[in-house]
Design a protein around this motif. Structure first.
Motif, short mmCIF file in Angstrom:
data_model
loop_
_atom_site.label_atom_id
_atom_site.label_comp_id
_atom_site.label_asym_id
_atom_site.label_seq_id
_atom_site.Cartn_x
_atom_site.Cartn_y
_atom_site.Cartn_z
N GLN A 189 0.84 -1.19 0.00
CA GLN A 189 0.00 0.00 0.00
C GLN A 189 0.88 1.26 0.00
OE1 GLN A 189 -3.67 -1.94 2.62
NE2 GLN A 189 -2.36 -0.41 3.56
N ARG A 190 0.23 2.40 -0.02
CA ARG A 190 0.93 3.68 0.06
C ARG A 190 0.37 4.50 1.22
NH1 ARG A 190 4.22 5.84 -3.73
NH2 ARG A 190 4.69 4.52 -5.54
N GLY A 191 1.26 5.28 1.83
CA GLY A 191 0.84 6.20 2.87
C GLY A 191 0.49 5.58 4.20
N CYS A 192 0.96 4.37 4.48
CA CYS A 192 0.63 3.68 5.73
C CYS A 192 1.24 4.40 6.94
CB CYS A 192 1.13 2.25 5.71
SG CYS A 192 0.28 1.18 4.55
N LEU A 193 0.53 4.34 8.05
CA LEU A 193 1.03 4.93 9.30
C LEU A 193 2.42 4.42 9.64
CD1 LEU A 193 0.52 6.56 11.93
CD2 LEU A 193 -0.54 4.47 12.86
N GLU A 194 2.66 3.13 9.44
CA GLU A 194 3.93 2.51 9.80
C GLU A 194 5.11 3.12 9.06
OE1 GLU A 194 4.97 -2.06 9.38
OE2 GLU A 194 3.42 -1.72 10.89
N VAL A 195 4.88 3.59 7.84
CA VAL A 195 5.95 4.21 7.05
C VAL A 195 6.46 5.47 7.74
CG1 VAL A 195 6.49 5.37 4.87
CG2 VAL A 195 5.11 3.28 4.88
N TYR A 196 5.55 6.20 8.40
CA TYR A 196 5.87 7.51 8.94
C TYR A 196 6.13 7.51 10.45
CZ TYR A 196 3.99 8.99 4.45
OH TYR A 196 3.77 9.15 3.10
N ALA A 197 5.42 6.66 11.20
CA ALA A 197 5.42 6.83 12.65
C ALA A 197 5.91 5.64 13.46
CB ALA A 197 4.00 7.19 13.11
N SER A 198 6.31 4.54 12.83
CA SER A 198 6.95 3.48 13.60
C SER A 198 8.42 3.84 13.80
CB SER A 198 6.83 2.13 12.88
OG SER A 198 7.63 2.12 11.70
N ALA A 199 9.06 3.23 14.79
CA ALA A 199 10.47 3.49 15.01
C ALA A 199 11.29 3.09 13.79
CB ALA A 199 10.95 2.74 16.25
N GLY A 200 10.98 1.92 13.23
CA GLY A 200 11.70 1.46 12.05
C GLY A 200 11.42 2.32 10.84
N GLY A 201 10.15 2.66 10.63
CA GLY A 201 9.78 3.46 9.47
C GLY A 201 10.37 4.86 9.52
N LEU A 202 10.38 5.44 10.71
CA LEU A 202 10.94 6.78 10.87
C LEU A 202 12.42 6.80 10.48
CD1 LEU A 202 10.04 9.14 13.76
CD2 LEU A 202 12.42 8.93 13.09
N ALA A 203 13.18 5.80 10.94
CA ALA A 203 14.61 5.74 10.61
C ALA A 203 14.82 5.51 9.12
CB ALA A 203 15.28 4.63 11.42
N ARG A 204 14.01 4.63 8.54
CA ARG A 204 14.15 4.38 7.09
C ARG A 204 13.79 5.63 6.28
NH1 ARG A 204 11.96 -0.58 8.81
NH2 ARG A 204 9.83 0.09 8.31
N ARG A 205 12.78 6.33 6.70
CA ARG A 205 12.36 7.52 5.96
C ARG A 205 13.42 8.62 6.05
NH1 ARG A 205 8.72 12.05 6.72
NH2 ARG A 205 7.86 12.55 4.66
N TYR A 206 14.01 8.79 7.22
CA TYR A 206 15.07 9.79 7.41
C TYR A 206 16.24 9.49 6.48
CZ TYR A 206 18.80 12.37 9.81
OH TYR A 206 19.86 13.19 10.11
N ALA A 207 16.64 8.23 6.41
CA ALA A 207 17.76 7.86 5.54
C ALA A 207 17.39 8.03 4.07
CB ALA A 207 18.17 6.41 5.82
N ARG A 208 16.16 7.66 3.71
CA ARG A 208 15.73 7.76 2.32
C ARG A 208 15.69 9.21 1.83
NH1 ARG A 208 11.72 4.75 2.97
NH2 ARG A 208 10.04 6.28 3.16
N LEU A 209 15.43 10.15 2.75
CA LEU A 209 15.35 11.56 2.38
C LEU A 209 16.71 12.27 2.44
CD1 LEU A 209 12.01 12.53 4.17
CD2 LEU A 209 12.40 12.14 1.72
N GLY A 210 17.77 11.50 2.72
CA GLY A 210 19.11 12.07 2.68
C GLY A 210 19.82 12.15 4.01
N GLY A 211 19.20 11.64 5.06
CA GLY A 211 19.84 11.67 6.37
C GLY A 211 20.85 10.56 6.54
N THR A 212 21.55 10.57 7.66
CA THR A 212 22.55 9.55 7.96
C THR A 212 21.89 8.19 8.15
OG1 THR A 212 23.87 11.22 9.08
CG2 THR A 212 24.45 8.91 9.50
#
Length: 330
Positions: A189-212
């Motif tokens: 799916q797209r736009g799932c809560l887990e992508v944005y607000a889980s501990a794992g999703g938050l770290a993955r999203r930060y890295a995907r957007l250019g973070g460490t």
């Protein structure tokens, strides 16, 4: 972990074993009659290609039983809780992708191995049982628990009972779309809560957007004051979570919402903006209380111990296994 040692007589009668199977580690503990943890074993749960993951769980159960006997604390029951789709009544884990389980008759297997009464449960629902008996939802018949960890699943408690749903998959709120058409989720799916607000999703999203890439959710939370990307990712996460809680509130009308898991350890940095987002999304009714879990990372294990006592026919008095000191609300 070092081998257990004996000192004096039995720890107590009425000891139970509780095993929490996670995506990266399995934790097994011996609980005494008063609900105190007397011994713990932690092992990796990611089985290699040459080892069946079901065998790994069974081996931990046997090891924990043997350790309990060495401590002169013979167990009277055991419970194993896992993520995924769990049919508690049948004792079968229908599907759990992170631990490679599909249609595993876990209750029968563990019962054959140990010769003890066995309960099989869902980890998030077990955590909810712990909070209801002696934690942040004590005394409440209607509440929600959301552990914010690698993923997000909810315990939905209605009239005092965790709700499994028609297919034993109730509470998969991590796959609730909070940003329709948003970023892709591994579930398809797209736009799932887990992508944005889980501990794992938050770290993955930060890295995907250019973070460490090496930063985990705790490090990202700590960096929000100086790192604009960390701030943006964190704000998106808290807003998404508050929005999801508003939807759940309007659907289920819980008396209280309890947040657990590693992300909840951020305290007011998480709870304050989530409460604000929840309140702002509810125009005509008051928001329920949002409180931290009383048990934190051991909630599922405590819940498993409660299930083990029930399987063994033992009473579970209110307040059993309560934390020594109650947490302060964030």
């Amino acid at each position: 972990m070092t081998a257990p040692t004996r000192s004096g007589g039995p720890i107590s009668t009425g000891c139970v074993l509780a095993v929490d199977v996670g995506g990266t580690t399995m934790k097994g503990s011996l609980f005494d009659e008063d609900g105190r943890i007397r011994h713990t074993v932690v092992v990796p749960s990611r089985a290699d290609a040459d080892r069946d993951p079901v065998d790994a769980v069974r081996a931990l159960c046997r090891r924990l039983r043997d350790d309990a006997l060495a401590l002169d604390a013979p167990p009277v029951g055991i419970a194993v809780v896992t993520p995924g789709i769990v049919d508690e009544a049948a004792g079968i884990v229908r599907y759990a992708s992170n631990i490679r389980f599909r249609d595993v008759p876990l209750r029968a297997l563990v019962r054959d191995d140990l010769g003890l009464p066995v309960a099989i449960g869902h980890d998030a629902r077990a955590a909810g049982v712990a909070e209801a008996v002696a934690g942040a939802a004590r005394g409440l018949d209607n509440f929600l628990l959301l552990p914010l960890g690698t993923g997000i699943a909810a315990t939905v408690v209605v009239h005092g009972e965790p709700v499994p749903g028609a297919t034993s998959s109730a509470g998969e709120v991590g796959h609730m779309p909070v940003y329709p058409g948003g970023e892709p989720c591994p579930c398809g799916q797209r736009g799932c809560l887990e992508v944005y607000a889980s501990a794992g999703g938050l770290a993955r999203r930060y890295a995907r957007l250019g973070g460490t890439p090496e930063l985990d959710s705790r490090a990202i939370a700590a960096a929000t004051a100086t790192d604009p990307l960390a701030r943006s990712v964190w704000d998106t996460a808290t807003h998404a979570l508050g929005t999801a809680l508003a939807t759940l509130t309007l659907t289920l009308d819980p008396a209280r919402i309890v947040l657990g898991g590693g992300l909840a350890e951020a305290g007011p940095q998480l709870f304050d903006p989530v409460r604000d987002a929840l309140r702002s999304a509810l125009a005509w009714r008051a928001a329920p209380e949002v409180l931290p879990s009383a048990f934190g990372a051991v909630a599922a294990q405590v819940g498993a111990a409660v299930l083990a006592r029930r399987a063994a026919g033992l009473a579970v008095p209110e307040g059993w296994a309560a934390p020594v000191s109650e947490p302060v609300a964030g």
